[in-house]
Design a protein around this motif. Structure first.
Motif, PDB file in Angstrom:
ATOM      1  N   THR A  46       0.835  -1.208   0.000  1.00  0.00           N
ATOM      2  CA  THR A  46       0.000   0.000   0.000  1.00  0.00           C
ATOM      3  C   THR A  46       0.869   1.256   0.000  1.00  0.00           C
ATOM      4  N   PRO A  47       0.325   2.411  -0.413  1.00  0.00           N
ATOM      5  CA  PRO A  47       1.085   3.668  -0.349  1.00  0.00           C
ATOM      6  C   PRO A  47       1.493   4.002   1.087  1.00  0.00           C
ATOM      7  N   SER A  48       2.570   4.725   1.238  1.00  0.00           N
ATOM      8  CA  SER A  48       3.067   5.078   2.576  1.00  0.00           C
ATOM      9  C   SER A  48       2.044   5.850   3.394  1.00  0.00           C
ATOM     10  N   SER A  49       1.274   6.690   2.713  1.00  0.00           N
ATOM     11  CA  SER A  49       0.309   7.515   3.437  1.00  0.00           C
ATOM     12  C   SER A  49      -0.965   6.770   3.773  1.00  0.00           C
ATOM     13  N   MET A 130       5.604  -3.237  -9.578  1.00  0.00           N
ATOM     14  CA  MET A 130       6.735  -2.726 -10.359  1.00  0.00           C
ATOM     15  C   MET A 130       6.179  -2.027 -11.600  1.00  0.00           C
ATOM     16  N   PRO A 131       6.598  -0.783 -11.859  1.00  0.00           N
ATOM     17  CA  PRO A 131       6.121  -0.099 -13.065  1.00  0.00           C
ATOM     18  C   PRO A 131       6.691  -0.731 -14.327  1.00  0.00           C
ATOM     19  N   ILE A 132       5.887  -0.729 -15.396  1.00  0.00           N
ATOM     20  CA  ILE A 132       6.306  -1.299 -16.678  1.00  0.00           C
ATOM     21  C   ILE A 132       6.392  -0.178 -17.714  1.00  0.00           C
ATOM     22  N   GLY A 160      -1.180   4.000 -12.277  1.00  0.00           N
ATOM     23  CA  GLY A 160      -1.796   3.248 -11.180  1.00  0.00           C
ATOM     24  C   GLY A 160      -0.885   2.844 -10.053  1.00  0.00           C
ATOM     25  N   ILE A 161       0.349   3.348 -10.025  1.00  0.00           N
ATOM     26  CA  ILE A 161       1.294   3.000  -8.966  1.00  0.00           C
ATOM     27  C   ILE A 161       1.531   4.228  -8.103  1.00  0.00           C
ATOM     28  N   SER A 162       1.877   4.031  -6.836  1.00  0.00           N
ATOM     29  CA  SER A 162       2.076   5.163  -5.929  1.00  0.00           C
ATOM     30  C   SER A 162       3.232   6.040  -6.395  1.00  0.00           C
ATOM     31  N   HIS A 223      -0.104  -1.172 -16.712  1.00  0.00           N
ATOM     32  CA  HIS A 223       1.343  -0.912 -16.818  1.00  0.00           C
ATOM     33  C   HIS A 223       2.059  -1.069 -15.469  1.00  0.00           C
ATOM     34  N   THR A 224       1.518  -1.927 -14.640  1.00  0.00           N
ATOM     35  CA  THR A 224       2.167  -2.270 -13.370  1.00  0.00           C
ATOM     36  C   THR A 224       2.152  -3.784 -13.227  1.00  0.00           C
TER      37      THR A 224
END
Length: 652
Positions: A46-49, A130-132, A160-162, A223-224
């Motif tokens: 999950t995102p840090s926040s 992981m981003p693609i 769609g990635i943090s 794309h993740t």
């Protein structure tokens, strides 16, 4: 107050036991509105926040677009229908936080997508995103991609990635048109802007093939690539064992374009345009000159740091540059003075602080009544102040280098009192009593009081190590304490000897006068902060007061933060939200120090596994006021302080 994280997470229908244990509820049930409701357990990072929760609420109606038809069934049959529908699927969603009518927080998901579980899915699976990047999506070849990685350039957007600063992916993927993947890493930091991601590293760039068999256990969404922990650990070992990539840094098509772009930028922003008259240049032109001067001197700083420093110099009584030795703190001050055109004697005075200094006489001197002379200190401070008095429209910067080698509260005590006064005829530094004036032969040169006007700016540089003293609250109350960011060492490649030699000397005639500098300043006294900003500061103050009545955010700090925000230059690279974040760090967290027993609830507890903090009062306040700022810097400092509490039992 609702909040949505624009980040894809993956979850699985929660087990009856986990929901019963955490919430004392059923995993699937019909709620008071007679609607099927069920809980999903998050299995991806999950995102840090994002709060430390693992259960997200969904409704049977969320599944209808995927073909679910069991919402009309009674509860028992409805529960079976949801279970059968989801037993072979994972849920991809964006989490959101909502506040119910009764004030209770609830977390549910939006933008739901169903994907089938892999054949080897197991209950303990944990997924890392992981981003693609690809030629089809990002418009560059793999060779160009590698060159951009090497140079730390922008790579493009991944939605769609943090994007949060603490969520740097350690590894990223390149995908070819025939669906072959390559892993690159390891990355230690990143930036995200309009042109997407750029990555920084502490190690040499390496790559390894992404095994085709792994795809059966991974999940590609927007794309993740979501990678199970077992595969992630294998990637980690493979990259560690790989040889560094041999990538030509220059003379590739991309690098030729980069060189052309750098040359064009130099022509536009780095050439000494003689038509620029410093006595008339705008604040934007001053910042360009400041940036150019730092590059000229071989210095490499984040532009946000330069804007932060300039804003503090305009609005603060005292600016302190902190950080590890060797980051160029004193050089930054000198570059700023050079950008302002402060070339006359004493307009830029660098004062090396000595460990033996114990009171202000070591700095400013003393009245030698025996020989009927005033003996000025050899620091140069008195000469600079006298020059400022005689040249009231010329700016003067006095920089105390390694300021905390001696106790600032002792040798700088009179300055601290003077800086609290409003600028005007009454503000001055007292050298000796008026009664001695007739006795001293050189009293005409050294009067009893030297006025200190707005044309004098005080700066200090400090190293924080075992050889130095820490600041008291008396000093911190009066100072903006700025910690300079150390950029990736790869960035030094942009400051090669060749580039520095081809960069022409900073140009422009004349100097920035006090009148012109004042035109950059907003000196209005009315508070212009937003209501949400003031409310957040008040809540932080209230919580600090519960810890210790001597802690808090006093009215002086609020006024100084407001003054800083009013003086932000108009620039897209340093926003108000980022500036407010900096002020929380520079004006408030510098004073939050003490033992674990007092501070652990306010700061939070550090989790060595997730490397996040839990049960943090301040962290909860930052989440509550997320519309004020994302608070990237504040959260980073909070984690650091939580680490110190855990490992040392106190924080400084």
């Amino acid at each position: 107050m609702n909040k949505t994280w624009n980040t894809n997470l993956i979850g699985v229908l929660a087990s009856e036991e986990s929901v019963q244990y955490a919430l004392r509820k059923k995993a699937i049930f019909k709620n008071v509105q007679d609607v099927l409701q069920f809980y999903v357990r998050i299995i991806s990072k999950t995102p840090s926040s994002f709060p430390t929760i693992k259960l997200i609420t969904f409704f049977g109606t969320d599944l209808e677009k995927w073909g679910f038809e069991g919402n009309h069934l009674e509860e028992t049959e409805g529960r079976r229908a949801v279970y059968r529908f989801l037993e072979d699927n994972l849920l991809v969603f964006k989490p959101q936080q909502k506040i119910r009518y009764d004030g209770q927080e609830v977390f549910d998901g939006t933008d739901l997508i169903l994907i089938p579980k892999s054949e080897r899915y197991h209950e303990g699976v944990s997924l890392t995103p992981m981003p693609i990047f690809s030629e089809e999506e990002h418009g560059m070849t793999q060779v160009e991609f590698e060159l951009r990685l090497q140079a730390g350039e922008w790579l493009g957007n991944i939605a769609g990635i943090s994007h949060e600063q603490k969520d740097t992916p350690e590894y990223i993927l390149w995908k070819t048109s025939d669906t072959v993947y390559t892993v690159y890493g390891e990355f230690s930091g990143h930036h995200y802007g309009e042109e997407g991601f750029s990555f920084t590293r502490n190690k040499l760039l390496k790559s390894a093939p992404f095994d085709e068999e792994w795809l059966d256990d991974c999940y590609e969404v927007d794309h993740t690539m979501f990678v199970p922990h077992e595969i992630f650990m294998y990637i980690d070992g493979t990259i560690e064992a790989a040889e560094p990539l041999e990538i030509p840094y220059r003379k590739s098509p991309l690098m030729e374009k980069t060189e052309q772009r750098v040359a064009a930028a130099q022509a536009q922003t780095l050439d000494p345009v003689v038509t620029v008259d410093r006595s008339r240049m705008s604040e934007a032109e001053l910042m360009q000159e400041f940036i150019r001067t730092t590059m000229e001197q071989g210095l490499l700083y984040d532009k946000k740091d330069l804007y932060n420093f300039h804003t503090a110099m305009k609005s603060s009584n005292l600016v302190i540059l902190a950080g590890m030795s060797g980051t160029g703190k004193s050089k930054l001050v000198q570059a700023y003075a050079r950008a302002l055109g402060l070339t006359d004697d004493y307009q830029m005075t660098l004062v090396p602080v000595r460990p033996a200094w114990t009171d202000d006489a070591d700095v400013i001197g003393y009245a030698d009544t025996l020989n009927e002379q005033y003996r000025p200190g050899d620091s140069g401070v008195i000469n600079a102040l006298l020059s400022a008095k005689d040249n009231s429209n010329k700016l003067h910067i006095i920089c105390f280098d390694e300021m905390n080698l001696a106790r600032v509260e002792h040798y700088f005590s009179q300055f601290l009192s003077v800086l609290e006064m409003e600028a005007g005829p009454g503000r001055g530094l007292r050298l000796y009593n008026d009664d001695l004036k007739s006795q001293l032969k050189n009293s005409a040169t050294y009067p009893p009081v030297i006025p200190i006007g707005d044309n004098v700016i005080f700066v200090g540089t400090v190293n924080l190590d075992e050889s130095t003293y820490h600041f008291s609250d008396k000093v911190l109350d009066r100072a903006n304490v700025i910690t300079l960011n150390v950029l990736s060492f790869d960035s030094l490649m942009m400051l090669t000897k060749e580039m520095r030699e081809t960069t022409k000397p900073a140009g422009g005639n004349g100097t920035v006068t006090l009148d012109l500098f004042d035109s950059y300043r907003d000196k209005t006294k009315d508070i212009h902060m937003k209501e949400s900003e003031l409310t957040l500061l008040w809540e932080i103050h209230t919580e600090l007061q519960k810890i210790n009545k001597n802690l808090g955010v006093g009215p002086r700090i609020v006024r100084q933060i407001d003054q800083y925000l009013k003086n932000l230059p108009d620039s897209s690279c340093f926003t108000r939200e980022e500036a407010f974040d900096k002020q929380v760090v520079q004006r408030i967290l510098t004073k939050v120090r003490g033992p674990e027993d007092l501070l652990k609830r306010f700061i939070g507890m550090y989790d060595t596994v997730t490397e996040n903090i839990e049960a943090s009062i301040l962290g909860d306040l930052l989440d509550k006021y997320h519309e004020v700022s994302e608070f990237y810097d504040t959260r980073n400092v909070l984690v650091q302080k939580a680490k110190e509490l855990k490992h040392n039992g106190y924080t400084l």
